[in-house]
Motif scaffolding. Sequence first.
Motif, PDB file in Angstrom:
ATOM      1  N   GLU A   1     -62.449-109.709 138.891  1.00 56.04           N
ATOM      2  CA  GLU A   1     -63.774-109.211 138.504  1.00 56.04           C
ATOM      3  C   GLU A   1     -64.170-108.005 139.349  1.00 56.04           C
ATOM      4  N   VAL A   2     -63.907-108.095 140.634  1.00 51.82           N
ATOM      5  CA  VAL A   2     -64.258-106.987 141.527  1.00 51.82           C
ATOM      6  C   VAL A   2     -63.530-105.711 141.115  1.00 51.82           C
ATOM      7  N   TRP A   3     -62.242-105.834 140.860  1.00 53.28           N
ATOM      8  CA  TRP A   3     -61.482-104.613 140.567  1.00 53.28           C
ATOM      9  C   TRP A   3     -61.818-104.057 139.194  1.00 53.28           C
ATOM     10  N   LEU A   4     -62.157-104.930 138.283  1.00 51.63           N
ATOM     11  CA  LEU A   4     -62.598-104.405 136.986  1.00 51.63           C
ATOM     12  C   LEU A   4     -63.916-103.652 137.139  1.00 51.63           C
ATOM     13  N   LYS A   5     -64.758-104.152 138.019  1.00 56.20           N
ATOM     14  CA  LYS A   5     -66.017-103.438 138.270  1.00 56.20           C
ATOM     15  C   LYS A   5     -65.756-102.103 138.957  1.00 56.20           C
TER      16      LYS A   5
ATOM     17  N   PHE B   1     -66.772-103.899 149.023  1.00 50.26           N
ATOM     18  CA  PHE B   1     -67.157-105.233 149.463  1.00 50.26           C
ATOM     19  C   PHE B   1     -68.591-105.584 149.063  1.00 50.26           C
ATOM     20  N   THR B   2     -69.376-104.582 148.763  1.00 54.77           N
ATOM     21  CA  THR B   2     -70.683-104.897 148.177  1.00 54.77           C
ATOM     22  C   THR B   2     -70.488-105.528 146.802  1.00 54.77           C
ATOM     23  N   ILE B   3     -69.563-104.982 146.051  1.00 58.80           N
ATOM     24  CA  ILE B   3     -69.241-105.582 144.756  1.00 58.80           C
ATOM     25  C   ILE B   3     -68.723-106.998 144.965  1.00 58.80           C
ATOM     26  N   ALA B   4     -67.847-107.158 145.964  1.00 62.58           N
ATOM     27  CA  ALA B   4     -67.303-108.492 146.233  1.00 62.58           C
ATOM     28  C   ALA B   4     -68.415-109.457 146.640  1.00 62.58           C
ATOM     29  N   HIS B   5     -69.332-108.974 147.459  1.00 60.02           N
ATOM     30  CA  HIS B   5     -70.455-109.812 147.895  1.00 60.02           C
ATOM     31  C   HIS B   5     -71.282-110.268 146.692  1.00 60.02           C
TER      32      HIS B   5
ATOM     33  N   ALA C   1     -58.107-120.621 142.069  1.00 58.64           N
ATOM     34  CA  ALA C   1     -58.321-120.100 140.708  1.00 58.64           C
ATOM     35  C   ALA C   1     -59.599-119.262 140.654  1.00 58.64           C
ATOM     36  N   ASP C   2     -60.641-119.737 141.321  1.00 59.89           N
ATOM     37  CA  ASP C   2     -61.893-118.976 141.351  1.00 59.89           C
ATOM     38  C   ASP C   2     -61.712-117.683 142.128  1.00 59.89           C
ATOM     39  N   ALA C   3     -60.950-117.772 143.211  1.00 62.10           N
ATOM     40  CA  ALA C   3     -60.703-116.572 144.013  1.00 62.10           C
ATOM     41  C   ALA C   3     -59.988-115.509 143.188  1.00 62.10           C
ATOM     42  N   GLU C   4     -59.044-115.928 142.401  1.00 64.22           N
ATOM     43  CA  GLU C   4     -58.313-114.963 141.576  1.00 64.22           C
ATOM     44  C   GLU C   4     -59.232-114.336 140.526  1.00 64.22           C
ATOM     45  N   GLU C   5     -60.081-115.162 139.955  1.00 65.87           N
ATOM     46  CA  GLU C   5     -61.012-114.621 138.967  1.00 65.87           C
ATOM     47  C   GLU C   5     -61.966-113.615 139.603  1.00 65.87           C
ATOM     48  N   CYS C   6     -62.476-113.973 140.764  1.00 63.03           N
ATOM     49  CA  CYS C   6     -63.409-113.061 141.439  1.00 63.03           C
ATOM     50  C   CYS C   6     -62.705-111.770 141.837  1.00 63.03           C
ATOM     51  N   HIS C   7     -61.486-111.906 142.313  1.00 62.66           N
ATOM     52  CA  HIS C   7     -60.713-110.719 142.690  1.00 62.66           C
ATOM     53  C   HIS C   7     -60.575-109.782 141.499  1.00 62.66           C
TER      54      HIS C   7
ATOM     55  N   TYR D   1     -56.411-102.335 149.543  1.00 66.83           N
ATOM     56  CA  TYR D   1     -57.493-103.320 149.646  1.00 66.83           C
ATOM     57  C   TYR D   1     -57.254-104.629 148.905  1.00 66.83           C
ATOM     58  N   ARG D   2     -56.161-104.711 148.191  1.00 68.66           N
ATOM     59  CA  ARG D   2     -55.955-105.908 147.370  1.00 68.66           C
ATOM     60  C   ARG D   2     -55.929-107.178 148.220  1.00 68.66           C
ATOM     61  N   GLY D   3     -55.233-107.121 149.336  1.00 65.23           N
ATOM     62  CA  GLY D   3     -55.132-108.302 150.184  1.00 65.23           C
ATOM     63  C   GLY D   3     -56.467-108.655 150.823  1.00 65.23           C
ATOM     64  N   LEU D   4     -57.181-107.642 151.247  1.00 64.18           N
ATOM     65  CA  LEU D   4     -58.459-107.895 151.921  1.00 64.18           C
ATOM     66  C   LEU D   4     -59.466-108.534 150.960  1.00 64.18           C
ATOM     67  N   VAL D   5     -59.514-107.985 149.772  1.00 68.54           N
ATOM     68  CA  VAL D   5     -60.463-108.528 148.789  1.00 68.54           C
ATOM     69  C   VAL D   5     -60.057-109.941 148.390  1.00 68.54           C
ATOM     70  N   TYR D   6     -58.788-110.095 148.161  1.00 64.32           N
ATOM     71  CA  TYR D   6     -58.296-111.409 147.719  1.00 64.32           C
ATOM     72  C   TYR D   6     -58.568-112.479 148.772  1.00 64.32           C
ATOM     73  N   ARG D   7     -58.269-112.160 150.009  1.00 63.25           N
ATOM     74  CA  ARG D   7     -58.468-113.158 151.065  1.00 63.25           C
ATOM     75  C   ARG D   7     -59.949-113.438 151.305  1.00 63.25           C
ATOM     76  N   PHE D   8     -60.763-112.421 151.090  1.00 61.98           N
ATOM     77  CA  PHE D   8     -62.210-112.623 151.213  1.00 61.98           C
ATOM     78  C   PHE D   8     -62.668-113.757 150.296  1.00 61.98           C
ATOM     79  N   PHE D   9     -62.122-113.778 149.097  1.00 62.98           N
ATOM     80  CA  PHE D   9     -62.481-114.841 148.162  1.00 62.98           C
ATOM     81  C   PHE D   9     -61.703-116.124 148.421  1.00 62.98           C
ATOM     82  N   LEU D  10     -60.440-115.958 148.758  1.00 65.88           N
ATOM     83  CA  LEU D  10     -59.575-117.127 148.899  1.00 65.88           C
ATOM     84  C   LEU D  10     -60.052-118.046 150.015  1.00 65.88           C
ATOM     85  N   ARG D  11     -60.668-117.476 151.015  1.00 63.80           N
ATOM     86  CA  ARG D  11     -61.149-118.305 152.119  1.00 63.80           C
ATOM     87  C   ARG D  11     -62.518-118.921 151.842  1.00 63.80           C
TER      88      ARG D  11
END
Lengths: 184, 257
Positions: free
Chosen positions: A55-59, A78-82, A47-53, A32-42
């Motif tokens: 944050e999600v995995w730490l959660k 993805f609820t966490i990502a949302h 830099a914010d996308a990386e931080e959010c990524h 899921y790393r790519g899916l989560v990362y791209r969700f934010f990157l787009r």
Amino acid sequence: MREPVAAVDDDLLMARYRAGDLAAFECLYQRYRGLVYRFFLRQLPQADAEECHQEVWLKVIEGADGFRAQGQFRAWLFTIAHHTLTDRHRRGMRHAAIDPDVETDGLADPAPGPEADTEQALTAARLHRLVAALPLAQREALLLKESAGLSLAEIAAVTGATEEGVKSRLRYAMQKLRDALGRS
Amino acid sequence: MNKQPDQNDDDLRALLGADTAEPPDTLDARILAAARAARQMRPAAPGITDTHTHGAETGSHRRGRPWYLPAGLGAAAAVLLAVLVVDRAPEVSIGPGASPPPPQLTRPEAPAALAQDAQAERFALARERAMPDEAAADSALVAADPAPAARSAPAPRGPAAEAPAPRGPAAEAPAPTCPASATPQSGEGLLLCLTPLHVEIHDRSTSGCTQPLVLARSAGNVSLARDGPEVIIRVDGIEQWRVQCTAGAWAVRAARP
């Protein structure tokens, strides 16, 4: 005898991780790393996308003990990502409306590959800028569907919308993208 | 442009689905390190075995809090010690009973990734932008900063930031400073570099711990108090950790929830 982790479903991997099996987490992360990362990157500057990524995995790591498997790890993730994305917007972190006709600062274009000069790559770059310019709800629904591969039901669960609402958002999003690309 | 809408949609979907951007390796390493640290610092969840099935794991969500939130303060503190454990495992003991040496990961590439020196990248992700509430909360801390020049130093970025920090006697001479993205706070012989998500703790004594200690934190005002050899770190008045630099190594005790 343990199954190879690559063949194990998400919920069981989470259970194994809870039991101390780090390889199980690594497998989940690889999935899921790519899916989560791209969700934010787009949707955010890189830099914010990386931080959010992160944050999600730490959660996910923090929440592993509280996670209850119901065949919904992806929706849970993805609820966490949302929520992370929503929090980020709520805090007003740098992300302003993006003009699709202007080169966007900080918003990452697709990684340049051998085909970087091709028309398809240019179209993809423009598409990503157009996606970034969509209203948040439409953009999120679109990325969850087309990039992350979630079902309508999963998107509805993740975003708190109805399935009909999700369909509507997707329809509007696709229409806007079609129109914008058709004009270019 | 003579394509039908469905064909156009398929083309769009193909383009969206063809996106292959991936997180940087350093980010992967940091997250996997956090996962490893969390497991090392917590006993395995009871009742989970190799014969675990969905049925055993399926259950209603606990009431009273959202199901996606962390399980507890203790767990959060444990998990987010990851950077500390990865970077400084030989130097650190955690809690009254020190953790055993970290087991090797099963994938051959993972240990190499986790072994990266993260000295220069500690704040690569924690370079949080100043948020209004954080800025207000930390404004008093900034005023008390004894080394304001340090804040003007650029945060490590780009290839230069990837280089390991210099070590040896020459590296010990400079006083500890915070990255530009962090808010410094001093007290009780420590320099804290605060970001919204982390606190990096430097020992200001010349004979103490040369490596900083990195802990995760929740938002709020950070305060320090000494209790014997330990320094108590509180967030919004609530004790989070007790830290102590002993014989060049940090000892950390997380407050029990």
